[in-house]
Every structure is written in C-alpha cells, then in structure tokens.
Design a protein around this motif. Sequence first.
Motif, PDB file in Angstrom:
ATOM      1  N   LEU A  59      25.822  15.094 -78.741  1.00 56.21           N
ATOM      2  CA  LEU A  59      26.742  14.894 -77.623  1.00 56.21           C
ATOM      3  C   LEU A  59      27.101  16.270 -77.063  1.00 56.21           C
ATOM      4  N   ASP A  60      26.781  16.477 -75.814  1.00 52.05           N
ATOM      5  CA  ASP A  60      27.000  17.780 -75.207  1.00 52.05           C
ATOM      6  C   ASP A  60      28.432  17.904 -74.696  1.00 52.05           C
ATOM      7  N   ALA A  61      29.247  18.552 -75.513  1.00 57.26           N
ATOM      8  CA  ALA A  61      30.628  18.774 -75.080  1.00 57.26           C
ATOM      9  C   ALA A  61      30.881  20.266 -74.868  1.00 57.26           C
ATOM     10  N   ASP A  62      29.796  21.048 -74.902  1.00 56.33           N
ATOM     11  CA  ASP A  62      29.885  22.473 -74.606  1.00 56.33           C
ATOM     12  C   ASP A  62      29.501  22.623 -73.141  1.00 56.33           C
ATOM     13  N   LEU A  63      30.446  23.026 -72.351  1.00 49.56           N
ATOM     14  CA  LEU A  63      30.201  22.959 -70.914  1.00 49.56           C
ATOM     15  C   LEU A  63      29.804  24.303 -70.333  1.00 49.56           C
ATOM     16  N   LEU A  80      28.191  11.951 -69.017  1.00 45.11           N
ATOM     17  CA  LEU A  80      29.428  11.336 -69.506  1.00 45.11           C
ATOM     18  C   LEU A  80      30.438  11.034 -68.399  1.00 45.11           C
ATOM     19  N   GLN A  81      30.297  11.722 -67.280  1.00 44.26           N
ATOM     20  CA  GLN A  81      31.219  11.430 -66.181  1.00 44.26           C
ATOM     21  C   GLN A  81      31.093   9.963 -65.740  1.00 44.26           C
ATOM     22  N   HIS A  82      29.870   9.447 -65.776  1.00 48.87           N
ATOM     23  CA  HIS A  82      29.652   8.048 -65.391  1.00 48.87           C
ATOM     24  C   HIS A  82      30.287   7.086 -66.387  1.00 48.87           C
ATOM     25  N   GLY A 106      26.617  15.993 -71.019  1.00 42.14           N
ATOM     26  CA  GLY A 106      28.052  16.232 -70.873  1.00 42.14           C
ATOM     27  C   GLY A 106      28.523  16.301 -69.425  1.00 42.14           C
ATOM     28  N   THR A 107      29.785  16.568 -69.284  1.00 42.26           N
ATOM     29  CA  THR A 107      30.401  16.720 -67.965  1.00 42.26           C
ATOM     30  C   THR A 107      31.602  17.642 -68.083  1.00 42.26           C
ATOM     31  N   SER A 108      31.872  18.368 -67.021  1.00 41.20           N
ATOM     32  CA  SER A 108      33.046  19.240 -67.055  1.00 41.20           C
ATOM     33  C   SER A 108      34.333  18.417 -67.160  1.00 41.20           C
ATOM     34  N   GLY A 109      34.234  17.131 -66.871  1.00 40.82           N
ATOM     35  CA  GLY A 109      35.384  16.237 -66.998  1.00 40.82           C
ATOM     36  C   GLY A 109      35.911  16.130 -68.424  1.00 40.82           C
ATOM     37  N   LEU A 110      35.102  16.581 -69.373  1.00 39.61           N
ATOM     38  CA  LEU A 110      35.532  16.520 -70.772  1.00 39.61           C
ATOM     39  C   LEU A 110      36.505  17.631 -71.130  1.00 39.61           C
TER      40      LEU A 110
END
Length: 292
Positions: A59-63, A80-82, A106-110
């Motif tokens: 899971l890509d949570a490194d933005l 993930l934004q979707h 991932g998404t910067s929304g995280l």
Amino acid sequence: MTEEIRLDQAQNLRELVKQNGRLARVLAVTSGKGGVGKTSTSVNLAIALAAHKKRAIVLDADLGLANVEVLMGLNSLYNLQHVIDGEKTIMQILVQGPGGIEVVPGTSGLAKLADLSAAARQNVLKGLKDLQEQTDFIIIDTMAGIGQNAISFAAAADEVLVVTTPEPSAIVDAYATIKTIQAVREDAVFRLIVNMVASSQQALAVTTNLTRVAQQYLGLRLSYLGHILRDPHVAQGVMQTQPFTLRFPNAPATKCVNDLATRLIQQKPENKEARAGFFHRFAQTIGIASNA
Ligand SMILES: Nc1ncnc2c1ncn2[C@@H]1O[C@H](COP(=O)(O)OP(=O)(O)O)[C@@H](O)[C@H]1O
Ligand SMILES: [Mg+2]
C-alpha cells in the motif's frame, strides 16, 4: 452508501476470523529520515514474500516523488483517492506488480487522513478491512517522520518495520519516530532493518546502540529483523524501473532481502484474533469513533 462497520465489537472481529481463513499481517515500513530505503525495502520485501507463495500487497502511503509505482514502472488509472471518494472499491484499484505482488496506488489525500470527512475515512477503513481479508501480507510504505499519515498507519499496524541507515542523523530520527509511535500505541511491536550497511557487523553496532537507548529511555524492546547491504544494484534497479530482487537475483542486497522475508515468515507474531485489531486501531487513530 458505505456499509456501516461496527468496529468495537470483539465478537464481530472473531466472527470475521472464523469465517475467513485469511487475515493479513499488516506491516508498516517507517523511518525517521527520508531516503533511507523504505520504498525500495517495501517493494522488494513484498516480492521476496511472494516468492514464498504469500500474497503480498504494497500500500503506497509514501507520497514522495519516488513512489512505489514509479519504482516498478507502473502507471495506474485509479488510486486510493477513488476509494476515499467512494467511486471504487479497494479491490478495483489493485494493480498487478512484478514478481506476483499487487499494489494499492496512493494519493496525496492520505496525508491528512483525520481531516477527511467521516464518510471518506469509513471508505478507507472499509478498503483496508477488505484488503486484510484477501491477502497474507499488507506492507504499508509510509512517509518518513512523524506526520499524521505515518503515525496513523504505524500505530495501527501489527508490526512496525523501522528502516534506518548507519548515519547518525538517520538513527536519531528513527529513535524520535519510534518514540512518537509508542506514545500513540504503547504495545507497538518494532522491528529494525538497517539498510545501506557495509557489513553485518555495522548493522549490529547500529542495532546495539538503538536497542539500548530504546530500552533505557522508552522501556521498549526493539528487535532486529536484519540488514540490507549497500549495493549499487539497488540504484540500477531504480534506474531501470525494475525491483532489484527481480532484476538481480544474485545481488548481495537481494540475498539480504530474501533473508528478511524468511525471518518474517518464521517469526510469526501473535494469533490471528489479535491481528483482527488492525482496523479497530486504525479507526481510532484516524478519529472514527469505535462505537460508530
Ligand atoms: N541497500 C541499498 N544500497 C544502495 N542504495 C540504496 C539501498 N537502499 C536504497 N538505496 C537508494 O536510496 C535511495 C532512496 O531509497 P527509497 O527507497 O526511495 O527511500 P525512502 O522511501 O525511504 O525515501 C534510492 O535511490 C535507492 O536506490
Ligand atoms: Mg519512499
């Protein structure tokens, strides 16, 4: 509308474990400093686990710029934004990566999870719950440091893999991150990976120092998972957008990552029921009332 998740009911969690044989081990890959090799380690460790016939999802949570997808030359349509926006389920955004692994883009929304709407946070949570039921390992590549995103994931994960290099600044920052995570979750399980070392002895020296300080000032046991040698094949893999473990199966760093994977598989942590706590903890850290 999203289905309501009743997180607080231990009974539900137990049911879930009973109904479904699978419940992923959730590993958060964290560091104090950026550039110490979190993304590289997350991806290649997942590939090494997949080689052991484990289903592994990163899971890509490194933005940052060099994200998981870039490292593998992937270019996904959805991320993930979707899921956050309720337009896709997490299974619909999964991307097939090399070496049999899968990726959640991932998404910067995280970055500011707790600031999202309650519905958006529920969407993320539901996604993680679905994911955990479908796979053996979820490897979360978090951002460096003590930002909200990294701490939320790390404090919820079953195990926190702390990556550091032998550089004093990286070690000091790793300690600060461990301290912050422990303040959020007292019983967090930390396992150290010392990356970019010249030798296993160098890794052990770093580990001895860090474990002593963690024991002395935080009263916590930091266990050593292993080291990854500094190896030019790692950067070559990055340049060629191919994970080094696949591109260079005999490279020194590949052997190190394979050893990490073997050790992880051998050292199984607590029972599945305890692992069912991941979304409960995650809900708490992102501010969804557990009796919602
Ligand atoms: N074991 C290693 N040997 C040599 N270079 C490495 C090693 N691990 C990582 N690197 C290099 O360090 C850089 C940062 O790695 P990356 O995984 O993007 O770090 P992070 O995700 O922590 O910011 C990359 O260019 C990568 O090629
Ligand atoms: Mg990274």
